[in-house]
Design a protein around this motif. Structure first.
Motif, PDB file in Angstrom:
ATOM      1  N   LEU A 240      10.335  -4.720  26.755  1.00 23.43           N
ATOM      2  CA  LEU A 240       9.256  -3.768  27.036  1.00 23.43           C
ATOM      3  C   LEU A 240       9.250  -3.476  28.534  1.00 23.43           C
ATOM      4  O   LEU A 240       9.262  -4.398  29.351  1.00 23.43           O
ATOM      5  CB  LEU A 240       7.905  -4.354  26.599  1.00 23.43           C
ATOM      6  CG  LEU A 240       6.684  -3.455  26.778  1.00 23.43           C
ATOM      7  CD1 LEU A 240       6.743  -2.284  25.814  1.00 23.43           C
ATOM      8  CD2 LEU A 240       5.393  -4.253  26.546  1.00 23.43           C
ATOM      9  N   PHE A 241       9.239  -2.176  28.874  1.00 23.83           N
ATOM     10  CA  PHE A 241       9.187  -1.741  30.279  1.00 23.83           C
ATOM     11  C   PHE A 241       7.965  -0.843  30.459  1.00 23.83           C
ATOM     12  O   PHE A 241       7.492  -0.205  29.518  1.00 23.83           O
ATOM     13  CB  PHE A 241      10.447  -0.910  30.631  1.00 23.83           C
ATOM     14  CG  PHE A 241      11.709  -1.721  30.685  1.00 23.83           C
ATOM     15  CD1 PHE A 241      12.259  -2.103  31.901  1.00 23.83           C
ATOM     16  CD2 PHE A 241      12.374  -2.102  29.510  1.00 23.83           C
ATOM     17  CE1 PHE A 241      13.429  -2.825  31.950  1.00 23.83           C
ATOM     18  CE2 PHE A 241      13.535  -2.834  29.555  1.00 23.83           C
ATOM     19  CZ  PHE A 241      14.080  -3.197  30.777  1.00 23.83           C
ATOM     20  N   THR A 242       7.508  -0.725  31.692  1.00 26.13           N
ATOM     21  CA  THR A 242       6.486   0.287  31.986  1.00 26.13           C
ATOM     22  C   THR A 242       7.172   1.649  32.020  1.00 26.13           C
ATOM     23  O   THR A 242       8.402   1.731  32.073  1.00 26.13           O
ATOM     24  CB  THR A 242       5.805   0.045  33.349  1.00 26.13           C
ATOM     25  OG1 THR A 242       6.773   0.239  34.371  1.00 26.13           O
ATOM     26  CG2 THR A 242       5.207  -1.348  33.429  1.00 26.13           C
ATOM     27  N   LYS A 243       6.377   2.717  32.038  1.00 27.54           N
ATOM     28  CA  LYS A 243       6.979   4.061  32.060  1.00 27.54           C
ATOM     29  C   LYS A 243       7.733   4.300  33.366  1.00 27.54           C
ATOM     30  O   LYS A 243       8.518   5.236  33.466  1.00 27.54           O
ATOM     31  CB  LYS A 243       5.900   5.134  31.858  1.00 27.54           C
ATOM     32  CG  LYS A 243       4.852   5.163  32.952  1.00 27.54           C
ATOM     33  CD  LYS A 243       3.797   6.206  32.650  1.00 27.54           C
ATOM     34  CE  LYS A 243       2.731   6.218  33.733  1.00 27.54           C
ATOM     35  NZ  LYS A 243       1.661   7.166  33.452  1.00 27.54           N
ATOM     36  N   ASP A 244       7.479   3.435  34.389  1.00 32.74           N
ATOM     37  CA  ASP A 244       8.217   3.565  35.656  1.00 32.74           C
ATOM     38  C   ASP A 244       9.468   2.699  35.684  1.00 32.74           C
ATOM     39  O   ASP A 244      10.176   2.661  36.704  1.00 32.74           O
ATOM     40  CB  ASP A 244       7.307   3.175  36.828  1.00 32.74           C
ATOM     41  CG  ASP A 244       6.080   4.051  36.890  1.00 32.74           C
ATOM     42  OD1 ASP A 244       6.218   5.254  36.624  1.00 32.74           O
ATOM     43  OD2 ASP A 244       4.980   3.538  37.188  1.00 32.74           O
ATOM     44  N   GLY A 245       9.711   1.921  34.602  1.00 32.47           N
ATOM     45  CA  GLY A 245      10.935   1.115  34.536  1.00 32.47           C
ATOM     46  C   GLY A 245      10.765  -0.331  34.956  1.00 32.47           C
ATOM     47  O   GLY A 245      11.760  -1.030  35.168  1.00 32.47           O
ATOM     48  N   VAL A 246       9.506  -0.813  35.079  1.00 29.32           N
ATOM     49  CA  VAL A 246       9.296  -2.232  35.428  1.00 29.32           C
ATOM     50  C   VAL A 246       9.332  -3.034  34.137  1.00 29.32           C
ATOM     51  O   VAL A 246       8.581  -2.757  33.195  1.00 29.32           O
ATOM     52  CB  VAL A 246       7.931  -2.414  36.141  1.00 29.32           C
ATOM     53  CG1 VAL A 246       7.680  -3.885  36.425  1.00 29.32           C
ATOM     54  CG2 VAL A 246       7.877  -1.592  37.413  1.00 29.32           C
ATOM     55  N   ARG A 247      10.204  -4.075  34.106  1.00 22.88           N
ATOM     56  CA  ARG A 247      10.344  -4.874  32.878  1.00 22.88           C
ATOM     57  C   ARG A 247       9.135  -5.794  32.737  1.00 22.88           C
ATOM     58  O   ARG A 247       8.728  -6.474  33.669  1.00 22.88           O
ATOM     59  CB  ARG A 247      11.623  -5.712  32.922  1.00 22.88           C
ATOM     60  CG  ARG A 247      11.935  -6.407  31.602  1.00 22.88           C
ATOM     61  CD  ARG A 247      13.269  -7.147  31.642  1.00 22.88           C
ATOM     62  NE  ARG A 247      13.607  -7.660  30.328  1.00 22.88           N
ATOM     63  CZ  ARG A 247      13.115  -8.784  29.803  1.00 22.88           C
ATOM     64  NH1 ARG A 247      12.279  -9.522  30.523  1.00 22.88           N
ATOM     65  NH2 ARG A 247      13.474  -9.189  28.594  1.00 22.88           N
ATOM     66  N   LEU A 248       8.537  -5.740  31.525  1.00 24.80           N
ATOM     67  CA  LEU A 248       7.346  -6.566  31.281  1.00 24.80           C
ATOM     68  C   LEU A 248       7.677  -7.803  30.463  1.00 24.80           C
ATOM     69  O   LEU A 248       6.992  -8.815  30.573  1.00 24.80           O
ATOM     70  CB  LEU A 248       6.284  -5.733  30.541  1.00 24.80           C
ATOM     71  CG  LEU A 248       5.767  -4.506  31.302  1.00 24.80           C
ATOM     72  CD1 LEU A 248       4.854  -3.691  30.409  1.00 24.80           C
ATOM     73  CD2 LEU A 248       5.026  -4.931  32.555  1.00 24.80           C
TER      74      LEU A 248
END
Length: 1174
Positions: A240-248
């Motif tokens: 799962l990533f944020t819409k900005d591409g940060v991996r959660l």
């Protein structure tokens, strides 16, 4: 869930989430998503199916295969269309708006839509691996094996080309446009096998930097509404990533390469692996948040923290760019736990509304904990049964080990570094722990597990919600259970009021004050705070401050007469109506301090004045509470209770005053009973005054009449126009009561009922007012009748009558009325004005008439010896003007109008008459030019050429109007051709001396020989055969008439003359032609005897001459005194002459009769034929 012998390549959800389509081998498998059962395998392709895609409306789906074909299926799993490409199909995608299908192969891509018969195909120079439409369906992005992204429009034309830095070493393996409608730009997420995740705008501009993945991505998909991205690939898991591409983090794992299928509406994801396993996952995002008083912090988009001020509604966002795991907030501190560290923030200032946070400390350590708490100088970590206290530098200072699992922890305040914590355990124990103390204090132990805790503001009471949804309230000091309430999921004490708490549960908010019954209202969510009248409520993910009026608990206190406690509740927040109720209740309970505060709050000055006056009276030593309460009741409108209390305290007069002030006269009468009649009458008058003031005039009139106040009753009736009431009053009143009767009459006049006003004036015998009434209402007949009976009022009637006539343009009648009233000056003034107007308006016949009337008025006034001379002069002047204007009327009509109404001889005579009369000043309006012009024209016509020439010569010296200019110039020329003499027929003869007079006489209208004045006919202006004679001294008019009437017998004259006498005229007519009179006539002898004198010598006759005259030959102008009568003798009895008996003008009888027939009156003085002579 299930394994296949063939590895599957793609999966797709039906938009409503009920079906899952899988591509496995050369078949399509349709599964029910609820239980995973295979509904139906679909056969249609001859080779491996590489891709599948559903239309957004759910009516169709498409599949693409290595057999180079695309099949379009319905939602009922029936194939309806098949078309082919030159190479194997790599990907398919439906346009979200138009439902156009894009199908991409290794060498080209095609666009098919239901309304087109053919598929439009476009070449590609590289293998297309993936495709995606924008939200609005305008553009299609294609990902290529050679690392190029091509953005095409709906027609397949390339608009933008994006080249990745890795080129063919990093083939594009998955692309997807962000479905969010909140984004201003279209954002394209790109995953390639250079192990990079990148973002681009529609224009081709990159957003941010490439993000490294450390695995080869197989499938990229946005999750929910574009807030997150899911990636599956060679690392055997779904991240799962944020819409900005940060991996959660990882949300699913498999045993080999992973593919994805997403259903956003149900937050479902399907994970398929290379080994044929399919896994279903539902993603649920937990709420990560913290609350302290009016500040609430919560996680947003997994990586941000939003701090919300619940009172001011201000919000601030803190971007952490990493997964936020825990949040804690306390006063000016905020702690955020990230995967590898804890950040501690503080507020910039001590301002209660400041929302600017800055980083104070970082603890760079990885912690595992269930709960996180922050204090002024410490953070507390809760791990199952253990509590750890760490300083902001990360050093562990203290640790507490509990007997059971920690279920709830809360900071309850305290000095910095020594704060207290309230801890609830699963075994029902509730402890108090101080941060600087190793020993935990057990507050109490209950049988059931703790779910929620709160302590009252004064630390005296504890509220607990247990696992059975029961809210229990304990006294901390005695450990006694005070009360318990069911259906609770959370509880909070009011921070401003010790005895109030609220708890939520079952969709209701419950507010409890002291030990009173619970007040309920609907509310969704959990109560997390209670401050004054605001309740902070958490519902799903949002926190809101709900304003709750505290009315219910306040009334519970009021019912028990606990005014001070009710006032404390009201201070938290109640409506104005509640404040007023509190004030009234406290006032009735004689709790003046509370009442004063409450009335101040609602700004009721009236009651504050009452309280002030009661307090002043108390200071002066008054102690009668009944009297105070009576005042309160009267202010509240409870008048009967007040009256009873006044009576009980021995102040009946106050009750009576209260009733009369309030106009409650019936109650006042009941209160008085059968008391003093004087007081009863006073009450009635007061009642009537009040009825009048409140606009109840009918009632007021009746009351005034019954109280004998007639004047007031008449005033009201008159002002309201009640004539019937006024009539009744006027007829009942005695005639001695002048004032009310005069008022009645005044109102009758005002209300246009003069008949009743007259009746009233007659009743009191006020005749002068009656006359004025008739005059004001212009009832002249009644006024004249009254004037006949009472001549003293003549002036009061005729003068206004004349003025009224004058105002209504009835000037002639006005003049007569003035004359009748004896106002000679006004009569003359009106006539003068009339005359002037007639002259100005060129109504010369009217002017002549008015001048004649004026002269007669002057003659009337001349009877006064004081004014005799002046008035006689005026009389002669006006008579002269009347004759001039009467003659000039014909001239004016001749010159102004196209047709002549008079004979040429008449016009000739008139113009000569006027020129002879105009020797001095010319009166206003008479034009000499018009007169000379008429004379010239008529002279020429009648043969008086010499006179005509003279007239034209005279005209040359005058200012001539343009309209006459040509005519006069022509006349002047043509007259030269005529003989220079006048026709002898036109020459006037003097009947006294038989001298022929010139046509233009320098002496005027008299004979040039004997100076005898000519007598003219008032119609034809011929010289009449009359000679004026005078009586000898000593002969009176009566004697002269008697002598003439004797009529001595004369030769040859018997029965020859016939005299006709009527009211209108005296006429002498000759029946038979007779010879001329002989020399035996004494009058003729008189004429000849005095002939040829240079001065005018009048003919004077003696008695003998008078006796010899015939009555038929004599005409007498019988002037009223002071004028003398004038006598005229006809010298040609053959020709009949008529004299008007009113104006004494002479006419040829035939002319007069004709004119009377035309005008029905004398043409000169306008006396009607039927009128008697004056």
């Amino acid at each position: 869930h299930e394994a296949f012998s063939h590895p599957f390549s793609r999966s797709e959800h039906c938009p409503d989430g009920t079906q899952l389509i899988l591509a496995a081998g050369n078949r399509l498998l349709v599964y029910d998503t609820s239980d995973g059962t295979l509904l139906q395998p679909l056969k249609g392709h001859k080779d491996t199916v590489y891709c599948v895609a559903y239309a957004k409306d759910g009516k169709r789906f498409a599949s693409g295969s290595a057999d180079k074909s695309v099949i379009i299926w319905t939602s009922k799993l029936e194939g309806i269309l098949k078309y082919t490409h030159n190479d194997s199909i790599q990907c398919v995608s439906y346009n979200p708006v138009t439902h156009q299908l894009a199908s991409c192969s290794s060498s080209d891509f095609g666009l098919w839509s239901p309304e087109q018969k053919s598929v439009s195909k476009h070449k590609s120079n590289s293998k297309i691996t993936c495709c995606s439409w924008t939200n609005d369906g305008q553009y299609l992005a294609l990902g290529m094996f050679n690392g190029i992204i091509s953005i095409r429009n709906k027609n397949g034309e390339e608009k933008v080309k994006i080249e990745r830095p890795g080129g063919s070493l990093s083939p594009i393996w998955s692309i997807c446009w962000n479905p969010s409608r909140e984004e201003h730009n279209d954002i394209l997420a790109v995953a390639d096998w250079g192990q990079k995740l990148s973002f681009y705008q529609l224009s081709g501009k990159q957003i941010g930097k490439d993000r490294s993945l450390n695995f080869d991505p197989c499938c990229l998909s946005y999750f929910t509404k574009g807030e997150y991205i899911l990636l599956g690939g060679s690392d055997k898991q779904v991240s799962l990533f944020t819409k900005d591409g940060v991996r959660l983090g990882t949300v699913g794992e498999g045993s080999s390469f992973c593919w994805l299928g997403i259903n956003n509406s149900l937050s479902l994801q399907v994970v398929g692996c290379q080994d044929g396993t399919i896994s279903f996952y539902q993603l649920i995002f937990s709420t990560v948040h913290g609350l302290y008083k009016d500040r609430y912090a919560y996680r947003d988009s997994m990586t941000d923290v939003i701090v919300q001020h619940l009172i001011t509604e201000q919000k601030v966002r803190i971007k952490c760019k990493e997964l936020v795991k825990k949040i804690a907030i306390y006063k000016n501190r905020l702690a955020i736990q990230l995967p590898e560290k804890i950040l501690i923030y503080e507020l910039y200032s001590d301002d209660s509304s400041d929302m600017h946070y800055r980083v104070k400390e970082k603890i760079v350590k990885k912690f595992e904990c269930n709960l996180l708490v922050v204090c002024a100088d410490h953070i507390i970590l809760c791990q199952e049964k253990r509590l750890q206290c760490l300083s902001f530098s990360g050093v562990k200072e203290r640790e507490w080990q509990m007997e059971s699992l920690i279920r709830y922890i809360k900071v309850i305040g305290g000095p910095p570094g020594r704060e207290g914590l309230l801890v609830g355990l699963k075994n029902g124990q509730i402890l108090k722990i101080f941060v600087d103390n190793l020993f935990a204090i057990v507050l109490l132990k209950q049988a059931t597990a703790v779910r929620c805790l709160d302590m009252s503001a004064s630390r005296n009471k504890l509220a607990v919600v247990d696992e059975n949804d029961t809210c229990l309230v304990y006294d901390i000091h005695t450990k006694e259970l005070l009360f318990q309430e069911p259906n609770a999921n959370s509880v909070a004490w009011n921070t401003q009021c010790e005895d109030m708490l609220c708890f939520s549960g079952g969709g209701y908010l419950n507010i409890k004050a002291s030990t009173f019954p619970v007040h309920q209202q609907k509310l969704q969510g959990f109560v997390v705070g209670y401050n004054g009248s605001k309740i902070f409520c958490l519902h799903v993910f949002s926190m809101s401050a709900v304003e709750v009026p505290q009315s219910a608990p306040m009334y519970q206190y009021l019912d028990r007469k606990m005014f001070k406690e009710a006032y404390q509740i009201a201070c938290l927040g109640v409506t104005d109506t509640d404040w007023r109720e509190l004030a009234m209740e406290a006032l009735e309970g004689l709790e003046f301090e509370t009442a004063k505060k409450a009335f101040t709050r609602v700004q009721d000055l009236r009651y504050l004045e009452l309280i002030n006056s009661i307090e002043e009276r108390k200071k002066r030593g008054e102690t009668n509470n009944d009297l105070f309460l009576a005042d309160v009741f009267s202010y509240q409108g409870k008048f009967h209770e007040a009256a009873k209390l006044y009576k009980r305290s021995g102040h009946e007069n106050l009750a009576l005053d209260m009733y009369t002030d309030l106009r409650m006269f019936e109650y006042a009468k009941d209160f008085l009973g059968s008391g003093d009649p004087k007081e009863t009458k006073m009450l009635i008058t007061k009642q009537a005054d009040w009825a009048r003031n409140i606009n109840e005039p009918k009632a007021a009139v009746e009351m005034y009449i019954s109280a004998g106040e007639h004047v007031k009753a008449i005033e009201i009736s008159g002002d309201h126009g009640w004539v019937d009431t006024l009539i009744d009053i006027a007829r009942k009143l005695d005639k001695a009561e002048r004032e009310p009767l005069l008022m009645c009459a005044y109102y009758f006049k005002k209300l246009d009922n003069p008949g009743y006003a007259a009746e009233t004036y007659l009743k009191i015998g006020d005749l002068k007012s009656l006359v004025q009434l008739h005059v004001e209402t212009q009832r002249w007949d009644e006024a004249f009748a009254l004037g006949e009976k009472h001549p003293e009022f003549k002036d009061d009637i005729y003068v206004p009558y004349a003025q009224w006539l004058a105002e209504n343009d009835r000037f002639e009648e006005a003049q007569k009325a003035f004359h009748k009233a004896g106002r000679q000056q006004e009569a003359v003034r009106v006539l003068e004005q009339l005359t002037h107007n007639a002259v100005v308006e060129s109504r010369f016949n009217d002017a002549a008439y008015y001048y004649w009337m004026l002269s007669m008025q002057c003659l009337d006034i001349a009877q006064d010896p004081a004014q005799k001379d002046a008035m006689l002069d005026k009389f002669r002047h006006f008579q002269h003007l009347a004759e001039l204007y009467h003659g000039y009327h014909a001239i004016q009509r001749y010159t102004e109008e196209p047709f002549s109404f008079h004979l040429p001889e008449t016009l000739f005579n008139i113009s000569r008459f006027l020129l002879h009369s105009l020797t001095k000043d010319t009166p206003l309006g008479i034009s000499k030019v018009n007169t000379l012009f008429t004379l010239a024209k008529q002279s020429k016509a009648l043969g008086a050429y010499k006179l005509a020439r003279h007239a034209y010569d005279k005209l040359q010296g005058l200012q001539i109007p343009a309209r006459f200019q040509k005519s006069i110039e022509l006349g002047s020329l043509t007259i030269r051709s005529k003989p220079f003499h006048d026709s002898e027929e036109l020459v006037p003869l003097c009947y006294r001396c038989s001298t022929n007079n010139p046509l233009l006489n320098n002496l005027g209208n008299v004979c040039i020989n004997c100076r005898q004045p000519f007598v003219f006919s008032a119609s034809s202006y011929e010289v009449l055969h009359l000679v004026e004679f005078y009586l000898e001294e000593g002969i009176t008019d009566e004697e002269a008439i008697s002598l003439i009437d004797l009529e001595a017998p004369r030769h040859k004259r018997e029965n020859k003359w016939q005299e006709i006498t009527s009211n209108n005229s005296q006429t002498l007519r000759l029946d038979e032609t007779v010879d001329s009179m002989g020399d035996d006539d004494p009058f003729t002898a008189k004429l000849s005897f005095e002939q040829g004198s240079s001065e005018f010598v009048p003919v004077v006759v003696s008695r003998s001459v008078l006796r010899s005259m015939s009555r038929r030959d004599v005409l007498i102008k019988r002037w009223p005194p002071p004028l003398q009568w004038q006598y005229f003798r006809s010298l040609l009895p053959d020709a009949s002459i008529t004299m008007c008996p009113s104006c004494f003008q002479m006419f040829h009888s035939e002319d007069y009769e004709l004119l009377v027939l035309q005008h029905t009156c004398c043409p000169y003085c306008r006396r009607r034929i039927e009128e008697p002579s004056p």
